[in-house]
Each structure stands twice: as C-alpha cells, then as structure tokens.
Design a protein around this motif. Structure first.
Motif, mmCIF file in Angstrom:
data_model
loop_
_atom_site.group_PDB
_atom_site.id
_atom_site.type_symbol
_atom_site.label_atom_id
_atom_site.label_comp_id
_atom_site.label_asym_id
_atom_site.label_seq_id
_atom_site.Cartn_x
_atom_site.Cartn_y
_atom_site.Cartn_z
ATOM 1 N N HIS A 140 0.857 -1.180 0.000
ATOM 2 C CA HIS A 140 0.000 0.000 0.000
ATOM 3 C C HIS A 140 0.893 1.229 0.000
ATOM 4 O O HIS A 140 2.025 1.187 0.496
ATOM 5 N N THR A 163 -2.342 8.230 -3.901
ATOM 6 C CA THR A 163 -2.167 6.794 -3.702
ATOM 7 C C THR A 163 -1.697 6.187 -5.022
ATOM 8 O O THR A 163 -2.497 5.907 -5.902
ATOM 9 N N GLU A 168 -7.155 3.640 -2.229
ATOM 10 C CA GLU A 168 -7.109 3.198 -0.838
ATOM 11 C C GLU A 168 -8.266 3.824 -0.071
ATOM 12 O O GLU A 168 -8.705 4.923 -0.396
#
Length: 171
Positions: A140, A163, A168
């Motif tokens: 992530h 992101t 996300e």
C-alpha cells in the motif's frame, strides 16, 4: 603466491547475488504464496522489489486445518541507505505469530518504495509438527500531494493525498 600458482589463492571472497521478485501494477501490488509447508527450523526466504510509492506492506497468514498450536517466526528487513547498522532499522520487523487451525493473522510493516524487501518465514524450532500456511503480501502507499500548511486557530485544513498503487480507503 604469484611465484607458485599451484598453491591456490591467498583468500576468497564469497559473493551472493539476489534477484528480487518484481511486483508490478498488473498483480495489484500483491504477492501470493499459497500452501507453504513449514517444519521446525526450516527457513523460507523471499526477496521482493517493493513498488515505487509503497509505504506499507500488509502480511496476511491464513492456515488450513492443523493439529495443535504452532508458532511461525516472521522477519522482514529492508536495508535503507544511510541508516546505521548498529541501530535497529525502522523497516525491520520481527514477530512470533501463533498459528491455530483455520485462522488468519495480518501484520503491517513499514517499507520504502524502490528498495528490496527480504521476508523470512520459519516455524519456531520448538514448535513440533508441520503446518500449511497461505501467505499474501500486499503493498500500500499513500503520500501528501502537497506539503500541508496548518495554522493555529484556523480550523480544519484540506489535505490532498496521492495513492500511487491503487485506490485506498482512509478511515
């Protein structure tokens, strides 16, 4: 000895070359290691190229039917340039994870995008028997799109985030 080559070299230097697994956008920044079998003392090592923009690796461990309780040792490490060796690296992670039948455990590890992550998994030597575990590593990433400026007594301020790996959910 240059005058007597038959005597062999004065010393040798062993060199290990590691080629990390490339984890790209086509795999949704995810690596699956299904049905890994662990026995006491056996070590399972994986080297991964952390995608650019990643700031966190989520490690998920799912077990199938196993008898008794087991312990899995997880060690993740990135060598970050300009980080002293004597101090504990901020991206180093070590944990003993209890394994039970049909159980799932998730751990989160800070990472630096663009560097290699070494993930070592092994069964604790005193934990007898073997167990089968599905391992999934998901990367992530989130960063501020611009440098935020906060002022005292100004109230809430907007913060734009980026992101790079996938959408996300922020909570």
């Amino acid at each position: 000895d240059a005058n007597n080559p038959g005597r062999g070299p004065l010393f040798t230097v062993p060199i290990t070359v590691v080629r990390p697994l490339k984890i790209g956008a086509e795999s949704d920044a995810r690596l699956r290691l299904d049905a890994r079998t662990y026995r006491p003392g056996s070590i399972d090592r994986h080297f991964m190229a952390v995608p650019e923009g990643a700031t966190l690796a989520e490690l998920s461990f799912r077990t199938r039917a196993v008898e008794g309780n087991h312990t899995l040792v997880v060690h993740a490490l990135q060598v970050v340039p300009c980080t002293p060796v004597s101090n504990r690296n901020p991206t180093e992670f070590e944990k003993y994870i209890p394994i039970r039948s049909n159980h799932e455990v998730t751990e989160r590890v800070p990472v630096v995008g663009g560097l290699t992550l070494e993930l070592c998994l092994c069964k604790w030597w005193a934990s007898l028997g073997e167990c089968s575990v599905d391992v999934e590593v998901t990367f992530h990433g989130i960063s501020a799109a611009s440098s935020p400026s906060l002022h005292l007594h100004a109230g809430p301020a907007p913060l734009a985030v980026h992101t790079p790996l996938r959408p996300e959910q922020l909570t």
